[in-house]
Design a protein around this motif. Sequence first.
Motif, PDB file in Angstrom:
ATOM      1  N   ASP A  12       0.833  -1.210   0.000  1.00  0.00           N
ATOM      2  CA  ASP A  12       0.000   0.000   0.000  1.00  0.00           C
ATOM      3  C   ASP A  12       0.865   1.257   0.000  1.00  0.00           C
ATOM      4  O   ASP A  12       0.531   2.264  -0.634  1.00  0.00           O
ATOM      5  N   SER A  13       1.977   1.209   0.722  1.00  0.00           N
ATOM      6  CA  SER A  13       2.904   2.354   0.747  1.00  0.00           C
ATOM      7  C   SER A  13       3.480   2.594  -0.638  1.00  0.00           C
ATOM      8  O   SER A  13       3.594   3.740  -1.091  1.00  0.00           O
ATOM      9  N   ASN A  14       3.837   1.510  -1.331  1.00  0.00           N
ATOM     10  CA  ASN A  14       4.387   1.637  -2.681  1.00  0.00           C
ATOM     11  C   ASN A  14       3.315   2.105  -3.670  1.00  0.00           C
ATOM     12  O   ASN A  14       3.596   2.883  -4.580  1.00  0.00           O
ATOM     13  N   ARG A  15       2.067   1.627  -3.459  1.00  0.00           N
ATOM     14  CA  ARG A  15       0.956   2.066  -4.311  1.00  0.00           C
ATOM     15  C   ARG A  15       0.768   3.580  -4.214  1.00  0.00           C
ATOM     16  O   ARG A  15       0.579   4.265  -5.216  1.00  0.00           O
ATOM     17  N   PHE A 132      -8.346   9.453  -5.995  1.00  0.00           N
ATOM     18  CA  PHE A 132      -7.493   9.575  -4.812  1.00  0.00           C
ATOM     19  C   PHE A 132      -7.320   8.185  -4.203  1.00  0.00           C
ATOM     20  O   PHE A 132      -8.039   7.243  -4.556  1.00  0.00           O
ATOM     21  N   VAL A 133      -6.356   8.050  -3.312  1.00  0.00           N
ATOM     22  CA  VAL A 133      -6.147   6.782  -2.622  1.00  0.00           C
ATOM     23  C   VAL A 133      -6.367   6.988  -1.128  1.00  0.00           C
ATOM     24  O   VAL A 133      -6.072   8.056  -0.585  1.00  0.00           O
ATOM     25  N   GLN A 134      -6.876   5.970  -0.479  1.00  0.00           N
ATOM     26  CA  GLN A 134      -7.160   6.021   0.946  1.00  0.00           C
ATOM     27  C   GLN A 134      -6.069   5.281   1.717  1.00  0.00           C
ATOM     28  O   GLN A 134      -5.698   4.159   1.373  1.00  0.00           O
ATOM     29  N   ASN A 138      -5.812   4.739   8.391  1.00  0.00           N
ATOM     30  CA  ASN A 138      -6.659   5.777   8.986  1.00  0.00           C
ATOM     31  C   ASN A 138      -7.997   5.218   9.483  1.00  0.00           C
ATOM     32  O   ASN A 138      -8.680   5.859  10.283  1.00  0.00           O
ATOM     33  N   LEU A 139      -8.351   4.041   8.998  1.00  0.00           N
ATOM     34  CA  LEU A 139      -9.635   3.454   9.362  1.00  0.00           C
ATOM     35  C   LEU A 139      -9.565   2.637  10.646  1.00  0.00           C
ATOM     36  O   LEU A 139     -10.585   2.182  11.154  1.00  0.00           O
TER      37      LEU A 139
END
Length: 212
Positions: A12-15, A132-134, A138-139
């Motif tokens: 996810d960090s790379n995405r 945008f990306v989430q 944060n959830l």
Amino acid sequence: MAHCNFQLRGEDSNRDEVFVHEWSKQLEVPFHVVRFATKQYAEDQKLSTQVAARKLRYEWFEEIRKEQGYDFIITAHHADDNIETVLMNFFRGTGINGITGIQPVYNKIRRPLLFTKRWELEAYLEREALSFVQDESNLHDDYTRNYFRNTILPLIAKTYPEVQQNLLDNISRFKEVDILYKREVEKLSKKLVQQKGEELYIPVLLLQKHRR
């Protein structure tokens, strides 16, 4: 555009890094990126992950600003960030300055979106058909800020639906109080503080007189 990959969320960090890079290409603006070994740095410095990430981020932003000759660092902090910060500071324990919120101007940092709430930004993205990306972290309530965002504020809103706007209004009032407080302290300092060589003194009798 400057993007920090803290390498805390795997792919996810790379995405997120790829998304921001592609966006910079579309906008035809320079792209700066760095990858941090955040967990290791936090352990070495004995810091929480969030504090470590914040320290790494702002130090790197300033390096980029100086190297490239940029005038300012612009961040995307919004009103919800401001509210969460004030609540955390309040419950953690703070002085007046701590409840004035995130400063829109601090040294070379500018935060132009503090006036707008998260839902307003999301509505704008939808209206303009912008992708945008989430950040999935944060959830979850793993971090204190997320706990306030996802649990505390929604609970308060059940009783006080206007809690967000009320807090934003209070932040404005606290800023005014902070200004008056600092002016009064400065005024009293000029009357009370006396310098002898390299040392500063406040005569006890003079202090007691002003406390009456």
